[in-house]
Design a protein around this motif. Structure first.
Motif: not given
Length: 295
Positions: A190, A205-206, A209
């Motif tokens: 992240c 991103n979540y 990642s």
């Protein structure tokens, strides 16, 4: 929000979001997990992903890919409520601060999130164990319509209550290793995306990642998972003491490569399943803040 480790709103938020992420993770990843278990317990018959998939479809039908999904979903909710709850509590108890007590800027610690992840894994292993055993025994069955409740009856008949705790040492070894890389890798990934791809939306991103962290954690934990699966899928193993003899047996009979049996479907599963998990958790937190318990 209070800084208390067990502040009610914070704990409820952690559990709510973990439950949402768990259900998404289970149903996205279960078909790949079924293939993995078949390859780990019967490598002569199920030797590669495509062939194993075709065999399951031909002999057991499409529904077989979701065998054990109900106990798995239940176990995942318990496991991830424990995992994300404990991990978040550890973060509140040991925040990443500088000498003045302020939140530290810059990259996350390379030690703290990995150490917290290992502690988290030991805690989650205790709640995951029974459902993991039921899942393994259900998945290796070749009966078309066998249910998890039938497996539980067989377990009670053959080993009694201790059948729900066989391979506890195996579960501890795998989960402590897995969660160290899982949470540590997620925090690092992240931060990397936020730093080098600042235009990336938070949700992406979540998702990315979570998928990357899941793949890395499973790659490292896989040698611990193969003997664990073998121990928990049988009816003649002990609560403690069967794991390391099984690990040695697999390594001797199949070589080091045998400890990575099922790695292909595991890594294929790891990205979408864990991407869905972390996206569900992070989205669940936002939903909780907006619709469930506003500050």
């Amino acid at each position: 929000m209070s800084d208390s480790v067990l502040e009610p709103r914070a704990v409820t938020r952690d559990l709510f979001s973990a439950a949402i992420g768990s259900v998404l993770c289970c149903y996205v990843g279960q078909p790949f997990d079924t293939i993995k278990v078949k390859m780990q317990t019967n490598p002569d018959q199920f030797s590669h992903v495509v062939g194993s998939t075709n065999q399951i479809l031909k002999n057991e039908g499409v529904a077989a890919f979701w065998k054990g999904a109900v106990p798995t979903a239940g176990g995942m909710v318990l496991e991830n409520c424990m995992a994300f709850g404990v991990n978040a509590a550890l973060k509140r108890a040991f925040p990443d601060t500088n000498n003045d007590g302020d939140i530290k800027e810059g990259p996350p610690s390379l030690l703290k999130p990995f150490a917290m992840g290992a502690i988290t894994g030991c805690c989650s292993a205790t709640v995951l164990l029974p459902s993991e055993i039921i899942k393994c025994k259900t998945q290796i069955s070749t009966e078309r319509h066998i249910t998890s409740s039938q497996i539980v009856k067989q377990m009670m008949k053959k080993q009694g209550m201790r059948s729900f705790f066989v391979g506890f040492d195996a579960q501890l070894c795998r989960d402590s290793c897995f969660y160290a890389l899982f949470f540590g890798g997620y925090e690092l990934s992240c931060y990397t995306f936020r730093t080098f791809v600042p235009s990336m939306p938070d949700e992406l991103n979540y998702f990315m990642s979570g998928g990357i962290a899941g793949m890395g954690a499973w790659f490292v934990a896989m040698p611990f998972d193969v003997p664990k699966t073998n121990v928990q899928s049988r009816y003649d193993t002990k609560v403690m003491g069967s794991y390391f003899p099984e690990l040695i047996r697999v390594a001797k009979q199949r070589g080091i490569g045998g400890l990575y049996a099922g790695l292909g479907p595991t890594l294929i599963r790891a990205f979408p399943a864990n991407a869905a998990l972390f996206l569900g958790v992070e989205s669940g937190k936002k939903l909780f803040d907006k619709a469930v318990w506003q500050e």
